[in-house]
Design a protein around this motif. Structure first.
Motif, PDB file in Angstrom:
ATOM      1  N   LYS A 136       0.910  -1.272   0.101  1.00  0.00           N
ATOM      2  CA  LYS A 136      -0.152  -0.057  -0.589  1.00  0.00           C
ATOM      3  C   LYS A 136       0.760   1.673  -0.134  1.00  0.00           C
ATOM      4  CE  LYS A 136      -3.645  -2.168   2.706  1.00  0.00           C
ATOM      5  NZ  LYS A 136      -2.837  -3.419   3.269  1.00  0.00           N
ATOM      6  N   GLY A 164       1.311   3.898  -2.098  1.00  0.00           N
ATOM      7  CA  GLY A 164       0.743   4.607  -2.446  1.00  0.00           C
ATOM      8  C   GLY A 164       0.018   5.312  -1.365  1.00  0.00           C
ATOM      9  N   MET A 165      -0.950   5.234  -0.402  1.00  0.00           N
ATOM     10  CA  MET A 165      -1.624   5.299   0.024  1.00  0.00           C
ATOM     11  C   MET A 165      -0.861   6.300   1.362  1.00  0.00           C
ATOM     12  SD  MET A 165      -4.074   1.853   1.282  1.00  0.00           S
ATOM     13  CE  MET A 165      -5.006   3.306   1.711  1.00  0.00           C
ATOM     14  N   ARG A 176      -7.983   3.794   6.361  1.00  0.00           N
ATOM     15  CA  ARG A 176      -8.490   4.002   4.916  1.00  0.00           C
ATOM     16  C   ARG A 176      -8.283   3.178   4.146  1.00  0.00           C
ATOM     17  NH1 ARG A 176     -10.281   8.599   2.049  1.00  0.00           N
ATOM     18  NH2 ARG A 176     -10.207   8.373  -0.470  1.00  0.00           N
ATOM     19  N   ASP A 177      -8.884   2.959   2.859  1.00  0.00           N
ATOM     20  CA  ASP A 177      -8.992   0.905   2.269  1.00  0.00           C
ATOM     21  C   ASP A 177      -8.423   1.853   0.757  1.00  0.00           C
ATOM     22  OD1 ASP A 177     -11.011   1.744   1.265  1.00  0.00           O
ATOM     23  OD2 ASP A 177     -11.868  -0.158   2.555  1.00  0.00           O
ATOM     24  N   ASN A 178      -8.071   1.038  -0.726  1.00  0.00           N
ATOM     25  CA  ASN A 178      -8.304   1.540  -1.476  1.00  0.00           C
ATOM     26  C   ASN A 178      -9.504   1.675  -2.062  1.00  0.00           C
ATOM     27  OD1 ASN A 178      -5.107   0.867  -1.590  1.00  0.00           O
ATOM     28  ND2 ASN A 178      -5.749  -0.637  -2.252  1.00  0.00           N
ATOM     29  N   ALA A 179     -10.552   1.772  -1.759  1.00  0.00           N
ATOM     30  CA  ALA A 179     -11.947   2.150  -1.828  1.00  0.00           C
ATOM     31  C   ALA A 179     -12.373   3.630  -1.612  1.00  0.00           C
ATOM     32  CB  ALA A 179     -13.028   1.282  -1.626  1.00  0.00           C
ATOM     33  N   THR A 195     -13.141   4.865   5.194  1.00  0.00           N
ATOM     34  CA  THR A 195     -12.661   5.270   5.907  1.00  0.00           C
ATOM     35  C   THR A 195     -13.019   5.277   7.918  1.00  0.00           C
ATOM     36  OG1 THR A 195     -13.293   7.725   6.352  1.00  0.00           O
ATOM     37  CG2 THR A 195     -12.026   7.313   5.224  1.00  0.00           C
ATOM     38  N   GLN A 247       3.138  -2.617   5.523  1.00  0.00           N
ATOM     39  CA  GLN A 247       2.502  -2.827   4.432  1.00  0.00           C
ATOM     40  C   GLN A 247       3.689  -1.980   3.175  1.00  0.00           C
ATOM     41  OE1 GLN A 247       0.099  -4.127   3.049  1.00  0.00           O
ATOM     42  NE2 GLN A 247       0.519  -5.516   4.978  1.00  0.00           N
ATOM     43  N   ALA A 286      -3.784  -6.230  -0.229  1.00  0.00           N
ATOM     44  CA  ALA A 286      -3.860  -5.610  -0.925  1.00  0.00           C
ATOM     45  C   ALA A 286      -4.761  -4.567  -1.686  1.00  0.00           C
ATOM     46  CB  ALA A 286      -3.890  -5.985  -2.006  1.00  0.00           C
ATOM     47  N   ASP A 287      -5.906  -4.327  -0.703  1.00  0.00           N
ATOM     48  CA  ASP A 287      -6.797  -3.397  -0.480  1.00  0.00           C
ATOM     49  C   ASP A 287      -7.427  -3.418   0.481  1.00  0.00           C
ATOM     50  OD1 ASP A 287      -8.511  -5.789  -0.703  1.00  0.00           O
ATOM     51  OD2 ASP A 287      -9.425  -5.299  -2.287  1.00  0.00           O
ATOM     52  N   SER A 347      -0.806   5.623   7.688  1.00  0.00           N
ATOM     53  CA  SER A 347       0.574   5.945   7.400  1.00  0.00           C
ATOM     54  C   SER A 347       1.065   6.815   7.889  1.00  0.00           C
ATOM     55  CB  SER A 347       0.212   7.110   5.598  1.00  0.00           C
ATOM     56  OG  SER A 347      -0.091   8.034   5.610  1.00  0.00           O
TER      57      SER A 347
END
Length: 263
Positions: free
Chosen positions: A2, A4-5, A66-69, A72, A189, A207-208, A213
């Motif tokens: 993850k 990119g998050m 937060r998840d990739n979709a 929150t 992650q 993955a999702d 962070s």
């Protein structure tokens, strides 16, 4: 991974006992309106108000997840001088249903006695803001519920409540957020950067899944191992300590104080 998050959060680690079960966001459908009032309503409302107005309570904030979709989750626990939890506030947004809002739980002796849900329901033909209050007995079973709804949230306070079917409103997800358990566990992650700060990403080892962070200021101890072998450390369970900080512009963000690899 993850990597990119990157998003900012405010929290401190807090380990607590769970209360309730199931998914509170799934208990708000198909309620039935009924007539009459609850004989102990004033007592419940008085106890809730006393907690809301208690300025001596300290606050423990969870990580912001937060998840990739885009869903929150964040929880705040309000504690008395003896570190007893008197109130939990769970803020959520659900990317699948497009629902968002706050679930508040009021507790005595570690058990919930009332809940207040204020959220936008987007699963019906016309989106509505709903406020529902539920009372629970000493076994945490729902005994009474009332609700009101409006097109605009600001209008809720002007409307009377109507009695509705009392259903369980669970605090189990809020407790998993606070305890960093289940889908809110803190495995490594990956790393990320915004060009100025470096971040350690922690979350469920999928993955999702949900992730959080944390800005890195010092690469010491096990944090150094994460930077040295990022790919090899993915999925490693971590015990983390963190705190909220505010920069010169007033922006709040989460700082990683330490990370210890779980044996």
């Amino acid at each position: 991974m993850k990597k990119g998050m990157i998003f900012f959060l405010s929290a401190m680690v807090f380990f607590l006992a769970a209360c309730g079960s199931g998914d509170p966001k799934e208990t708000t459908e198909d309620t039935k309106k009924e007539q009459g009032a609850y004989k102990d309503e004033s007592d419940f409302e008085g106890r809730m108000a006393a907690i809301d107005q208690n300025e001596k309570l300290s606050v423990a904030n969870s990580l912001q997840y937060r998840d990739n979709a885009g869903s929150t989750e964040e929880v705040s626990a309000y504690l008395d001088a003896d570190q007893n939890i008197l109130k939990l506030e769970e803020e959520f947004s659900d990317a699948k249903t497009q629902n968002f809002g706050t679930l508040t739980f009021y507790l005595e002796n570690g058990k919930k006695f009332a809940s207040r849900e204020v959220y936008q329901e987007n699963r019906q033909e016309k989106p509505m803001f709903i406020e529902r209050i539920t009372y629970f007995d000493q076994s945490e079973k729902p005994v009474y519920a009332k609700m009101r709804q409006a097109t605009y949230e600001i209008d809720l306070e002007t409307l009377p409540y109507e009695t509705t079917k009392a259903e369980n409103v669970s605090a189990s997800r809020a407790m998993r957020v606070l305890n960093q358990e289940g889908e809110f566990e803190t495995t490594f992650q990956g790393l990320a950067t915004d060009g100025t700060l470096q971040f350690v990403i922690v979350g469920e080892n999928t993955a999702d899944g949900f992730a959080a962070s944390l800005a890195v200021q010092h690469t010491e101890g096990d944090i150094k191992k994460l930077f040295k072998d990022e790919a090899g450390m993915i999925g490693t369970p971590l015990e983390i300590q963190y705190e909220r900080m505010v920069d010169q512009t007033g922006l709040e963000f989460q700082v990683l104080l330490s990370a210890k690899i779980k044996k």
